[in-house]
Motif scaffolding. Sequence first.
Motif, PDB file in Angstrom:
ATOM      1  N   ASP A  39      -2.607  44.113  42.050  1.00 11.28           N
ATOM      2  CA  ASP A  39      -3.267  45.131  42.545  1.00 11.28           C
ATOM      3  C   ASP A  39      -4.779  45.165  42.043  1.00 11.28           C
ATOM      4  O   ASP A  39      -5.058  44.615  40.832  1.00 11.28           O
ATOM      5  N   ALA A 173       0.284  35.547  52.128  1.00 12.19           N
ATOM      6  CA  ALA A 173      -0.772  35.545  51.055  1.00 12.19           C
ATOM      7  C   ALA A 173      -2.111  35.884  52.041  1.00 12.19           C
ATOM      8  O   ALA A 173      -2.301  35.468  52.863  1.00 12.19           O
ATOM      9  N   ASP A 174      -3.368  36.637  51.511  1.00 12.38           N
ATOM     10  CA  ASP A 174      -4.284  36.956  52.057  1.00 12.38           C
ATOM     11  C   ASP A 174      -5.110  35.635  51.854  1.00 12.38           C
ATOM     12  O   ASP A 174      -5.216  34.747  51.085  1.00 12.38           O
ATOM     13  N   ASP A 175      -5.682  35.293  53.068  1.00 17.18           N
ATOM     14  CA  ASP A 175      -6.495  33.982  53.058  1.00 17.18           C
ATOM     15  C   ASP A 175      -7.712  34.059  52.228  1.00 17.18           C
ATOM     16  O   ASP A 175      -8.181  32.973  51.874  1.00 17.18           O
ATOM     17  N   SER A 176      -8.064  35.003  51.741  1.00 16.86           N
ATOM     18  CA  SER A 176      -9.386  35.100  50.599  1.00 16.86           C
ATOM     19  C   SER A 176      -8.754  34.540  49.155  1.00 16.86           C
ATOM     20  O   SER A 176      -9.535  34.264  48.591  1.00 16.86           O
ATOM     21  N   ASN A 178      -7.132  31.751  49.058  1.00 17.99           N
ATOM     22  CA  ASN A 178      -6.979  30.291  49.304  1.00 17.99           C
ATOM     23  C   ASN A 178      -8.029  29.617  48.683  1.00 17.99           C
ATOM     24  O   ASN A 178      -9.448  29.700  49.151  1.00 17.99           O
TER      25      ASN A 178
END
Length: 196
Positions: A39, A173-176, A178
């Motif tokens: 976080d 998972a958040d695409d950011s 990737n």
Amino acid sequence: MNFKSASSILLSAVAVISLCQCKQQSNDAAQVVQPQVSDASTGLKIAYIDVDSLLANYSYYIDLRDEMLRKEENYSLLLAEEREKIEKEIDDFNSKLQKGIFSSEERAKSESNRIAKKQKAFQEKAEKYSNELDELGLSNSQKMTDIITNYLKEFNKDKGYNVILSKASLLLADDSMNITAQVLEGLNAEYNKTNK
């Protein structure tokens, strides 16, 4: 071994690539490693790579795969030609045997043994080709693992990720997070530079 299973070996290898740093807190009797939570308060930087997408678009992997496919096709053609010749010899032998053309039983046995030796040599050659392709697949997989691992080490010097995962091991998972496109662009740029 096909390249798909080689890429699953690579996928497993890339999944363990992690540059994770853990904080330690000391306790009265011993040190206990405290896991970090991803976080904003911990500052933990996590990214992931879609290995399938990376490999599907990585020029060097595509070249290695195409080279392996050409070799596999070549071996298949060679074996098909040889198998066809042996099958023709077997048919000729059976035809001569049925017509009683052989001058003696020993002559028929000799011809049968000659064909059996050819069949055995054919099987050994097919096994040799299969082993060569397996070894090439493993070698290519190891090359990819080494190249991607080494690239990620350099890439991460500027980025400072604590963990880089494979998408295959993630449920959500958040695409950011990737970084596949960035890594792919860098890998292709390096490969193109060395192949000019």
